[in-house]
Design a protein around this motif. Structure first.
Motif, mmCIF file in Angstrom:
data_model
loop_
_atom_site.group_PDB
_atom_site.id
_atom_site.type_symbol
_atom_site.label_atom_id
_atom_site.label_comp_id
_atom_site.label_asym_id
_atom_site.label_seq_id
_atom_site.Cartn_x
_atom_site.Cartn_y
_atom_site.Cartn_z
ATOM 1 N N ALA A 2 0.800 -1.278 -0.142
ATOM 2 C CA ALA A 2 0.034 0.040 0.019
ATOM 3 C C ALA A 2 0.813 1.295 -0.125
ATOM 4 N N ILE A 3 1.985 1.079 0.571
ATOM 5 C CA ILE A 3 2.972 2.355 0.683
ATOM 6 C C ILE A 3 3.938 2.174 -0.617
ATOM 7 N N LEU A 4 4.331 1.040 -0.999
ATOM 8 C CA LEU A 4 5.119 1.296 -2.009
ATOM 9 C C LEU A 4 4.800 1.495 -3.505
ATOM 10 N N VAL A 5 3.505 0.853 -3.841
ATOM 11 C CA VAL A 5 3.059 0.737 -5.122
ATOM 12 C C VAL A 5 2.782 2.374 -5.563
ATOM 13 N N PRO A 6 1.961 3.109 -4.705
ATOM 14 C CA PRO A 6 1.773 4.591 -4.980
ATOM 15 C C PRO A 6 2.958 5.269 -5.213
ATOM 16 N N LEU A 7 4.086 5.017 -4.217
ATOM 17 C CA LEU A 7 5.115 5.649 -4.308
ATOM 18 C C LEU A 7 6.119 5.647 -5.687
ATOM 19 N N ALA A 8 5.905 4.048 -5.922
ATOM 20 C CA ALA A 8 6.801 3.796 -7.247
ATOM 21 C C ALA A 8 6.103 4.528 -8.315
ATOM 22 N N VAL A 9 4.809 4.490 -8.435
ATOM 23 C CA VAL A 9 3.880 5.310 -9.399
ATOM 24 C C VAL A 9 4.593 6.912 -9.590
ATOM 25 N N CYS A 10 4.352 7.260 -8.354
ATOM 26 C CA CYS A 10 4.692 8.846 -8.402
ATOM 27 C C CYS A 10 6.217 9.168 -8.670
ATOM 28 N N LEU A 31 15.313 13.157 -5.290
ATOM 29 C CA LEU A 31 14.857 11.943 -5.032
ATOM 30 C C LEU A 31 14.494 11.748 -3.617
ATOM 31 N N VAL A 32 15.233 11.879 -2.674
ATOM 32 C CA VAL A 32 15.074 11.806 -1.154
ATOM 33 C C VAL A 32 13.841 12.794 -0.848
ATOM 34 N N PRO A 33 13.943 13.926 -1.083
ATOM 35 C CA PRO A 33 13.142 14.948 -0.564
ATOM 36 C C PRO A 33 11.516 14.655 -1.199
ATOM 37 N N VAL A 34 11.382 14.444 -2.440
ATOM 38 C CA VAL A 34 10.142 14.043 -2.949
ATOM 39 C C VAL A 34 9.608 12.862 -2.491
ATOM 40 N N SER A 35 10.663 11.622 -2.049
ATOM 41 C CA SER A 35 9.975 10.430 -1.610
ATOM 42 C C SER A 35 9.284 10.944 -0.147
ATOM 43 N N GLY A 36 10.223 11.670 0.659
ATOM 44 C CA GLY A 36 9.828 12.219 1.990
ATOM 45 C C GLY A 36 8.531 12.954 1.951
ATOM 46 N N ILE A 37 8.182 13.843 0.807
ATOM 47 C CA ILE A 37 6.982 14.613 0.938
ATOM 48 C C ILE A 37 5.883 13.522 0.819
ATOM 49 N N LEU A 38 6.154 12.543 -0.360
ATOM 50 C CA LEU A 38 4.758 11.478 -0.464
ATOM 51 C C LEU A 38 4.585 10.731 0.777
ATOM 52 N N LEU A 39 5.624 9.855 1.266
ATOM 53 C CA LEU A 39 5.644 9.253 2.479
ATOM 54 C C LEU A 39 5.038 10.027 3.834
ATOM 55 N N GLY A 40 5.538 11.244 3.881
ATOM 56 C CA GLY A 40 5.223 12.037 5.052
ATOM 57 C C GLY A 40 3.581 12.413 4.912
ATOM 58 N N ASN A 41 3.142 12.629 3.846
ATOM 59 C CA ASN A 41 1.414 12.794 3.770
ATOM 60 C C ASN A 41 0.700 11.476 4.005
ATOM 61 N N MET A 72 1.362 17.699 -6.292
ATOM 62 C CA MET A 72 0.118 17.677 -5.174
ATOM 63 C C MET A 72 -1.037 16.662 -5.970
ATOM 64 N N PHE A 73 -1.252 16.419 -7.314
ATOM 65 C CA PHE A 73 -1.932 15.700 -7.739
ATOM 66 C C PHE A 73 -1.627 14.270 -7.652
ATOM 67 N N LEU A 74 -0.189 14.056 -7.536
ATOM 68 C CA LEU A 74 0.176 12.901 -7.456
ATOM 69 C C LEU A 74 0.258 12.233 -6.053
ATOM 70 N N LEU A 75 0.476 13.222 -5.188
ATOM 71 C CA LEU A 75 0.316 13.137 -3.665
ATOM 72 C C LEU A 75 -1.245 12.822 -3.057
ATOM 73 N N LEU A 76 -2.366 13.689 -3.644
ATOM 74 C CA LEU A 76 -3.409 13.138 -3.484
ATOM 75 C C LEU A 76 -3.950 11.897 -3.910
ATOM 76 N N GLY A 77 -3.711 11.216 -5.065
ATOM 77 C CA GLY A 77 -3.814 10.082 -5.412
ATOM 78 C C GLY A 77 -3.113 9.067 -4.664
ATOM 79 N N ALA A 78 -1.727 9.249 -4.242
ATOM 80 C CA ALA A 78 -0.953 8.398 -3.443
ATOM 81 C C ALA A 78 -1.719 8.025 -1.913
ATOM 82 N N VAL A 79 -1.886 9.194 -1.536
ATOM 83 C CA VAL A 79 -2.602 9.098 -0.206
ATOM 84 C C VAL A 79 -3.880 8.244 -0.142
#
Length: 271
Positions: free
Chosen positions: A101-109, A126-136, A225-232
């Motif tokens: 559930a965490i890895l698949v949306p992250l990989a797509v984003c 890479l590290v900051p973008v991944s942190g933003i996605l996981l942090g939300n 933001m759009f990727l983040l909303l979908g990933a969450v």
């Protein structure tokens, strides 16, 4: 952008934390210990992370180190969700489900962000973008699991009645699943709706401060933001639906968590 920060600046930033502690003590909110521990943990964790990132984010550092860092973040996020949902045992979401559930949306984003050239694939991106996605995704998923647990407890009678009437497990739990997912996603939806008007997101602000064209920064922020909303949304739905599928026994009964509950005015221990 050059920064000239000292520990005096950091100490000054604690003023509002002290105010929160004072407010908690005055109103007897019971948050004093939590606020102090949270601030202390944040300081220790940030210092530790900063010392490691000095090495990982060096211009000459191999990109594989950044990928290992992202992998470590995924492992830690999986552990946090599992730990926060421990009261849901024995239908606690399994580790593979939470990890997926965490890895698949992250990989797509990441594939969209770097594969389409929104950002260059470098350690500093890479590290900051991944942190933003996981942090939300993490707090929303924890909130969804907690809310689902509350609903299973509060509406147990209704769920068991629907099962007794012949409803299948997914149908009997659909209202609780829907409510838990909605509860977790509403804050993210609200943040998305006010971005640019009330809130200036970090990615866009950082790009502008670094000298990027404002319209380019806006376009990049929109994508994030759009990727983040979908990933969450995907992560929350995966965890809640996966947990719900484990909460109904093979004989179509609602399983009981392995922790103390109160029934009929007395405490009992299930399992």
């Amino acid at each position: 952008m050059d920064l000239d920060l000292t520990w005096i600046n950091v100490a000054a930033s604690l003023t509002l934390v002290v105010a929160v502690v004072a407010l908690s003590m005055w109103l007897r909110l019971g948050l004093t210990r939590g606020v102090v521990i949270a601030a202390a943990r944040a300081a220790v964790q940030l210092l530790a992370v900063g010392s490691v990132l000095i090495v990982v984010l060096r211009p000459t550092a191999p990109l594989v180190w950044s990928w290992l860092w992202v992998g470590a973040m995924v492992v830690l996020a999986t552990g946090v969700v599992r730990r926060r949902a421990r009261r849901l045992a024995p239908f606690q979401p399994p580790i593979p489900l939470v990890a997926a559930a965490i890895l698949v949306p992250l990989a797509v984003c990441l594939a969209v962000t770097f594969g389409m050239g929104v950002f260059d694939l470098t350690p500093t991106a890479l590290v900051p973008v991944s942190g933003i996605l996981l942090g939300n995704s993490l707090p929303a998923t924890v909130a969804a699991a907690s809310r689902f647990e509350e609903l299973l407890s509060d509406e147990r009678g209704q769920i068991e009645a629907m099962l007794a009437l012949g409803f299948e497990g997914p149908a009997a739990l659909r209202p609780q699943v829907r409510t838990a997912i909605r509860t977790a996603l509403i804050p993210q939806i609200e943040r998305t709706s006010v971005v640019g008007l009330v809130a200036l997101p970090g990615a866009m602000t950082g790009m502008i401060l670094a000298g990027a064209d404002p319209l380019d920064a806006v376009a990049a922020q929109m994508i994030v933001m759009f990727l983040l909303l979908g990933a969450v949304a995907i992560t929350v739905a995966f965890v809640v639906v996966g947990t719900a599928s484990r909460s109904i026994t093979s004989d179509q009964r609602l399983a009981r968590p392995l922790h103390s509950v109160v029934e009929g005015g007395r405490a009992v221990t299930d399992g």
